[in-house]
Write an enzyme that holds these catalytic residues in place. Structure first.
Site, PDB file in Angstrom:
ATOM      1  N   GLU A  99     -13.968  -8.750  -1.153  1.00 26.59           N
ATOM      2  CA  GLU A  99     -13.606  -7.482  -1.810  1.00 26.59           C
ATOM      3  C   GLU A  99     -14.605  -6.386  -1.454  1.00 26.59           C
ATOM      4  OE1 GLU A  99     -11.731  -5.535  -3.206  1.00 26.59           O
ATOM      5  OE2 GLU A  99     -10.709  -6.284  -4.980  1.00 26.59           O
ATOM      6  N   ASP A 100     -14.164  -5.151  -1.550  1.00 29.40           N
ATOM      7  CA  ASP A 100     -15.099  -4.052  -1.339  1.00 29.40           C
ATOM      8  C   ASP A 100     -15.905  -3.776  -2.598  1.00 29.40           C
ATOM      9  OD1 ASP A 100     -12.752  -3.200  -2.533  1.00 29.40           O
ATOM     10  OD2 ASP A 100     -12.854  -1.185  -1.709  1.00 29.40           O
ATOM     11  N   ASP A 103     -15.447  -3.519 -10.136  1.00 28.80           N
ATOM     12  CA  ASP A 103     -15.777  -2.443 -11.069  1.00 28.80           C
ATOM     13  C   ASP A 103     -15.626  -2.981 -12.502  1.00 28.80           C
ATOM     14  OD1 ASP A 103     -15.641  -0.044 -12.605  1.00 28.80           O
ATOM     15  OD2 ASP A 103     -14.947   1.083 -10.899  1.00 28.80           O
ATOM     16  N   PHE A 152     -18.674   7.473  -8.551  1.00 27.43           N
ATOM     17  CA  PHE A 152     -17.495   7.324  -7.698  1.00 27.43           C
ATOM     18  C   PHE A 152     -17.955   7.265  -6.250  1.00 27.43           C
ATOM     19  CE2 PHE A 152     -14.080   8.531  -4.952  1.00 27.43           C
ATOM     20  CZ  PHE A 152     -13.036   7.768  -5.431  1.00 27.43           C
ATOM     21  N   ARG A 165     -12.143   6.246   4.524  1.00 27.95           N
ATOM     22  CA  ARG A 165     -12.382   4.801   4.559  1.00 27.95           C
ATOM     23  C   ARG A 165     -13.123   4.413   5.834  1.00 27.95           C
ATOM     24  NH1 ARG A 165      -9.100   2.125   0.648  1.00 27.95           N
ATOM     25  NH2 ARG A 165      -7.182   3.240   0.123  1.00 27.95           N
TER      26      ARG A 165
HETATM   27  C1  PRP Z   1     -10.383  -1.116  -5.838  1.00 26.95           C
HETATM   28  C2  PRP Z   1     -11.150  -2.279  -5.243  1.00 26.95           C
HETATM   29  C3  PRP Z   1     -10.811  -3.418  -6.153  1.00 26.95           C
HETATM   30  C4  PRP Z   1     -10.590  -2.768  -7.497  1.00 26.95           C
HETATM   31  C5  PRP Z   1     -11.800  -2.970  -8.364  1.00 26.95           C
HETATM   32  O1  PRP Z   1      -9.096  -1.130  -5.309  1.00 26.95           O
HETATM   33  O2  PRP Z   1     -10.777  -2.529  -3.915  1.00 26.95           O
HETATM   34  O3  PRP Z   1      -9.659  -4.116  -5.719  1.00 26.95           O
HETATM   35  O4  PRP Z   1     -10.388  -1.358  -7.250  1.00 26.95           O
HETATM   36  O5  PRP Z   1     -11.638  -2.379  -9.630  1.00 26.95           O
HETATM   37  P1  PRP Z   1     -11.691  -3.182 -11.005  1.00 26.95           P
HETATM   38  O6  PRP Z   1     -12.862  -4.118 -10.940  1.00 26.95           O
HETATM   39  O7  PRP Z   1     -11.900  -2.102 -12.040  1.00 26.95           O
HETATM   40  O8  PRP Z   1     -10.402  -3.895 -11.174  1.00 26.95           O
HETATM   41  P2  PRP Z   1      -8.097   0.116  -5.370  1.00 26.95           P
HETATM   42  O9  PRP Z   1      -7.121  -0.124  -6.473  1.00 26.95           O
HETATM   43  O10 PRP Z   1      -8.883   1.397  -5.396  1.00 26.95           O
HETATM   44  O11 PRP Z   1      -7.268  -0.022  -4.033  1.00 26.95           O
HETATM   45  P3  PRP Z   1      -7.695   0.167  -2.482  1.00 26.95           P
HETATM   46  O12 PRP Z   1      -8.662  -0.941  -2.143  1.00 26.95           O
HETATM   47  O13 PRP Z   1      -6.413   0.046  -1.744  1.00 26.95           O
HETATM   48  O14 PRP Z   1      -8.318   1.545  -2.340  1.00 26.95           O
END
Ligand code: PRP
Length: 190
Positions: A99-100, A103, A152, A165
């Site tokens: 995962e990136d 949060d 952010f 990205r």
């Molecule tokens: C981001 C990230 C995780 C998630 C984390 O995805 O890649 O999957 O949010 O947040 P959380 O811990 O509060 O659940 P995003 O929905 O922004 O999609 P993306 O990777 O396509 O930008």
């Protein structure tokens, strides 16, 4: 790119590459002699996956899932849904989720629950970024690149209104621009 006063570099490209190499070496040692499947979460995890896998010396397969929780906002909506499922079953496999960012932990909690139900041999998590101060659900993180404060962030796979990205570093948007539209951000850029 955005004007310099809109965002600040939080983690440089060099720092990211050094940490990704370390994580790859650690994962290679931990999974030595084992079958390994990396599951990246679209879209944010893609850059991290492609760099990380080049530092993993154990033969490994990759697959992708897309799960949406943020939509296009800078704040989480708490909504989690599957946009794309895995191509293949994972029963009996050693699975490492890539995962990136973790949060609130809601996305990862959901992912761990649905993937555990598919009976993998093992299931671990590797995230480039973690925001511990934002956690709502306590999810086990086996490999963490960087703990970061509640700002952010975008770049290196993470988007700012779906852009940037591609940037090789992680930047933090200044709070006064959190509510700005893409048009407002781009009008202010060069
Ligand atoms: C981001 C990230 C995780 C998630 C984390 O995805 O890649 O999957 O949010 O947040 P959380 O811990 O509060 O659940 P995003 O929905 O922004 O999609 P993306 O990777 O396509 O930008």
């Amino acid at each position: 790119m955005l004007r310099d006063d809109m965002a600040d570099t939080m983690i440089t490209a060099q720092e990211i590459q050094a940490r990704v190499a370390e994580l790859g070496q650690q994962i290679s040692a931990d999974y030595a002699g084992q079958d390994l499947l990396l599951i990246a979460v679209l879209k944010g995890g893609v850059l991290f996956l492609t760099d990380l896998m080049r530092h993993i010396s154990v033969p490994h397969a990759i697959d992708f899932m897309a799960i949406s929780s943020y939509g296009h906002s800078t704040e989480t909506t708490g909504v989690v849904r599957i946009l794309k499922d895995l191509d293949d079953p994972i029963d009996g496999r050693n699975v490492l989720i890539v995962e990136d960012i973790v949060d609130t932990g809601r996305t990862m909690d959901y992912l761990l629950r649905i993937l555990n139900a598919r009976r993998p041999a093992s299931l671990r998590v590797c995230t480039l970024l973690s925001k511990p101060s934002r956690r709502e659900l306590d999810v086990p993180l086996d490999y963490v690149g960087f703990d970061i404060p509640n700002e952010f962030v975008f770049g290196y796979g993470l988007d700012l209104r779906e852009l940037y990205r591609d940037q090789p570093f992680i930047a933090a948007l200044r709070p006064e621009y959190y509510g700005a539209s893409l048009q407002e951000l781009l009008e202010g850029s060069e």
